[in-house]
Write a protein that holds these residues in place. Structure first.
Motif, PDB file in Angstrom:
ATOM      1  N   CYS A   1      43.052  41.197   9.145  1.00  0.00           N
ATOM      2  CA  CYS A   1      42.188  42.254   8.618  1.00  0.00           C
ATOM      3  C   CYS A   1      42.927  43.590   8.542  1.00  0.00           C
ATOM      4  O   CYS A   1      42.637  44.411   7.679  1.00  0.00           O
ATOM      5  CB  CYS A   1      40.951  42.393   9.504  1.00  0.00           C
ATOM      6  N   LYS A   2      43.867  43.810   9.441  1.00  0.00           N
ATOM      7  CA  LYS A   2      44.721  45.005   9.441  1.00  0.00           C
ATOM      8  C   LYS A   2      46.149  44.529   9.165  1.00  0.00           C
ATOM      9  O   LYS A   2      46.698  43.755   9.931  1.00  0.00           O
ATOM     10  CB  LYS A   2      44.637  45.722  10.780  1.00  0.00           C
ATOM     11  N   LYS A   3      46.739  44.988   8.079  1.00  0.00           N
ATOM     12  CA  LYS A   3      48.016  44.440   7.646  1.00  0.00           C
ATOM     13  C   LYS A   3      49.229  45.289   8.016  1.00  0.00           C
ATOM     14  O   LYS A   3      50.352  44.859   7.812  1.00  0.00           O
ATOM     15  CB  LYS A   3      48.005  44.200   6.129  1.00  0.00           C
ATOM     16  N   GLN A   4      49.015  46.487   8.542  1.00  0.00           N
ATOM     17  CA  GLN A   4      50.139  47.329   8.945  1.00  0.00           C
ATOM     18  C   GLN A   4      50.330  47.219  10.454  1.00  0.00           C
ATOM     19  O   GLN A   4      49.557  47.795  11.224  1.00  0.00           O
ATOM     20  CB  GLN A   4      49.900  48.788   8.545  1.00  0.00           C
ATOM     21  N   PRO A   5      51.360  46.499  10.901  1.00  0.00           N
ATOM     22  CA  PRO A   5      51.575  46.365  12.346  1.00  0.00           C
ATOM     23  C   PRO A   5      52.203  47.625  12.927  1.00  0.00           C
ATOM     24  O   PRO A   5      52.959  48.329  12.250  1.00  0.00           O
ATOM     25  CB  PRO A   5      52.548  45.182  12.438  1.00  0.00           C
ATOM     26  N   ASP A   6      51.867  47.937  14.183  1.00  0.00           N
ATOM     27  CA  ASP A   6      52.460  49.098  14.835  1.00  0.00           C
ATOM     28  C   ASP A   6      52.907  48.777  16.257  1.00  0.00           C
ATOM     29  O   ASP A   6      53.141  49.680  17.063  1.00  0.00           O
ATOM     30  CB  ASP A   6      51.503  50.287  14.835  1.00  0.00           C
ATOM     31  N   GLY A   7      53.005  47.492  16.572  1.00  0.00           N
ATOM     32  CA  GLY A   7      53.533  47.095  17.867  1.00  0.00           C
ATOM     33  C   GLY A   7      52.549  47.095  19.007  1.00  0.00           C
ATOM     34  O   GLY A   7      52.913  46.847  20.153  1.00  0.00           O
ATOM     35  N   LYS A   8      51.288  47.355  18.722  1.00  0.00           N
ATOM     36  CA  LYS A   8      50.287  47.353  19.785  1.00  0.00           C
ATOM     37  C   LYS A   8      48.969  46.832  19.228  1.00  0.00           C
ATOM     38  O   LYS A   8      48.724  46.850  18.016  1.00  0.00           O
ATOM     39  CB  LYS A   8      50.093  48.747  20.361  1.00  0.00           C
ATOM     40  N   ALA A   9      48.141  46.341  20.122  1.00  0.00           N
ATOM     41  CA  ALA A   9      46.847  45.803  19.706  1.00  0.00           C
ATOM     42  C   ALA A   9      45.913  46.938  19.296  1.00  0.00           C
ATOM     43  O   ALA A   9      45.766  47.933  20.009  1.00  0.00           O
ATOM     44  CB  ALA A   9      46.225  44.993  20.839  1.00  0.00           C
ATOM     45  N   ALA A  10      45.291  46.788  18.156  1.00  0.00           N
ATOM     46  CA  ALA A  10      44.358  47.806  17.658  1.00  0.00           C
ATOM     47  C   ALA A  10      43.017  47.691  18.367  1.00  0.00           C
ATOM     48  O   ALA A  10      42.532  46.591  18.631  1.00  0.00           O
ATOM     49  CB  ALA A  10      44.166  47.650  16.157  1.00  0.00           C
ATOM     50  N   SER A  11      42.434  48.835  18.675  1.00  0.00           N
ATOM     51  CA  SER A  11      41.082  48.836  19.227  1.00  0.00           C
ATOM     52  C   SER A  11      40.111  48.415  18.132  1.00  0.00           C
ATOM     53  O   SER A  11      40.442  48.408  16.933  1.00  0.00           O
ATOM     54  CB  SER A  11      40.719  50.237  19.723  1.00  0.00           C
ATOM     55  N   ASN A  12      38.899  48.090  18.515  1.00  0.00           N
ATOM     56  CA  ASN A  12      37.895  47.714  17.518  1.00  0.00           C
ATOM     57  C   ASN A  12      37.594  48.875  16.572  1.00  0.00           C
ATOM     58  O   ASN A  12      37.317  48.658  15.386  1.00  0.00           O
ATOM     59  CB  ASN A  12      36.616  47.240  18.209  1.00  0.00           C
ATOM     60  N   ALA A  13      37.671  50.100  17.099  1.00  0.00           N
ATOM     61  CA  ALA A  13      37.425  51.270  16.247  1.00  0.00           C
ATOM     62  C   ALA A  13      38.508  51.398  15.179  1.00  0.00           C
ATOM     63  O   ALA A  13      38.214  51.677  14.011  1.00  0.00           O
ATOM     64  CB  ALA A  13      37.365  52.532  17.097  1.00  0.00           C
ATOM     65  N   VAL A  14      39.760  51.188  15.558  1.00  0.00           N
ATOM     66  CA  VAL A  14      40.857  51.245  14.593  1.00  0.00           C
ATOM     67  C   VAL A  14      40.728  50.107  13.587  1.00  0.00           C
ATOM     68  O   VAL A  14      40.920  50.297  12.385  1.00  0.00           O
ATOM     69  CB  VAL A  14      42.219  51.173  15.319  1.00  0.00           C
ATOM     70  N   LEU A  15      40.397  48.922  14.072  1.00  0.00           N
ATOM     71  CA  LEU A  15      40.224  47.774  13.183  1.00  0.00           C
ATOM     72  C   LEU A  15      39.125  48.053  12.152  1.00  0.00           C
ATOM     73  O   LEU A  15      39.306  47.784  10.960  1.00  0.00           O
ATOM     74  CB  LEU A  15      39.873  46.527  14.001  1.00  0.00           C
ATOM     75  N   GLN A  16      38.021  48.602  12.576  1.00  0.00           N
ATOM     76  CA  GLN A  16      36.925  48.929  11.663  1.00  0.00           C
ATOM     77  C   GLN A  16      37.365  49.938  10.608  1.00  0.00           C
ATOM     78  O   GLN A  16      36.980  49.831   9.440  1.00  0.00           O
ATOM     79  CB  GLN A  16      35.733  49.461  12.440  1.00  0.00           C
ATOM     80  N   ARG A  17      38.161  50.918  11.018  1.00  0.00           N
ATOM     81  CA  ARG A  17      38.620  51.922  10.062  1.00  0.00           C
ATOM     82  C   ARG A  17      39.478  51.287   8.972  1.00  0.00           C
ATOM     83  O   ARG A  17      39.293  51.572   7.790  1.00  0.00           O
ATOM     84  CB  ARG A  17      39.413  53.024  10.778  1.00  0.00           C
ATOM     85  N   TYR A  18      40.393  50.429   9.369  1.00  0.00           N
ATOM     86  CA  TYR A  18      41.238  49.757   8.386  1.00  0.00           C
ATOM     87  C   TYR A  18      40.413  48.850   7.478  1.00  0.00           C
ATOM     88  O   TYR A  18      40.642  48.793   6.267  1.00  0.00           O
ATOM     89  CB  TYR A  18      42.325  48.950   9.084  1.00  0.00           C
TER      90      TYR A  18
END
Length: 256
Positions: free
Chosen positions: A143-160
């Motif tokens: 769902c989020k295609k830009q990796p940044d080396g850390k697990a995204a929070s649910n809030a970040v995932l929702q934004r993407y």
């Protein structure tokens, strides 16, 4: 249909959108998993492109796995994944929790015999699970295609998922899957699908949501790394609800 050609067109648009949003425009590609030759690329054991497009066209049951993101700093192509440990010895499998769980769930969903659940003790054979996962027609989409080396929070995932909602929906629709297995996100993925793809999606039981209009089953499952419950508990509860859904829905899946 030329699925990979459509994927590449979509990824180019994804990168263009990312630049406009001043986001990282390096996309970790994903989609219909490669089913060609197995090789060691210097870092990992990977698959080359093969006959996966024809396998998908011929599949009696199409499974799309929705995952959160690539938990890495590098944008490698998810379609080449095998889940094996990074070694040139092609007989090894992964020791991580992610793939053994994902392989187990995929195997159970795609091989349920005569709508009866295969018990955990029989299903949980590492060699069989790995072999099945590496050969079955499967699509996996982050769902989020830009990796940044850390697990995204649910809030970040929702934004993407909001910023790229139309592109993600287009990719999901491309595969015309029968089952969409949502791994992690605490219901965020199911909510997204109901709002953007299958607007008639209704909950059937603890794991299963169903779109009668599209005859698509959406499954809410834990992230494959989740370790509060045992592998047996997560598999068995999933398969109980899946079997219940199948018994109540004889028109599923659609005939091709």
């Amino acid at each position: 249909m030329k699925y990979h050609e459509q994927e590449e067109k979509l990824f180019r648009r994804w990168s263009t959108r990312a630049r406009k949003l001043h986001d990282a425009d390096m996309i970790a590609k994903d989609g219909l998993l490669y089913r060609g030759e197995l090789r060691f690329d210097g870092l990992n054991q990977v698959h080359r492109p093969g006959d996966e497009e024809q396998l998908w066209e011929d599949a009696g049951m199409r499974l799309l796995v929705l995952t959160k993101e690539l938990d890495d700093e590098d944008c490698w192509d998810l379609r080449s994944e095998t889940g094996r440990v990074p070694t040139p010895h092609l007989t090894n499998r992964t020791a991580q929790r992610f793939f053994p769980n994902l392989e187990l769930w995929v195997y159970g969903l795609l091989t349920i015999p005569e709508r009866k659940v295969m018990p955990f003790g029989k299903a949980d054979n590492p060699t069989r699970l790995q072999g099945f996962y590496e050969n079955a027609p499967i699509a996996r989409v982050n769902c989020k295609k830009q990796p940044d080396g850390k697990a995204a929070s649910n809030a970040v995932l929702q934004r993407y998922m909001k910023e790229y909602a139309d592109l993600l929906a287009e990719q999901i629709k491309l595969y015309a899957a029968d089952i969409i297995l949502c791994c992690g996100g605490q219901g965020i993925m199911v909510d997204y699908l109901r709002e953007n793809v299958y607007r008639d999606l209704e909950q059937v039981n603890g794991h299963c949501w169903y779109s009668a209009e599209d005859n698509v089953l959406v499954i809410k499952q834990y992230h494959p790394n989740y370790n509060v419950y045992s592998r047996k508990e997560m598999y068995s509860s999933l398969m109980r609800d899946y079997q219940s859904f199948l018994k109540a829905t004889p028109q599923f899946p659609s005939a091709r």
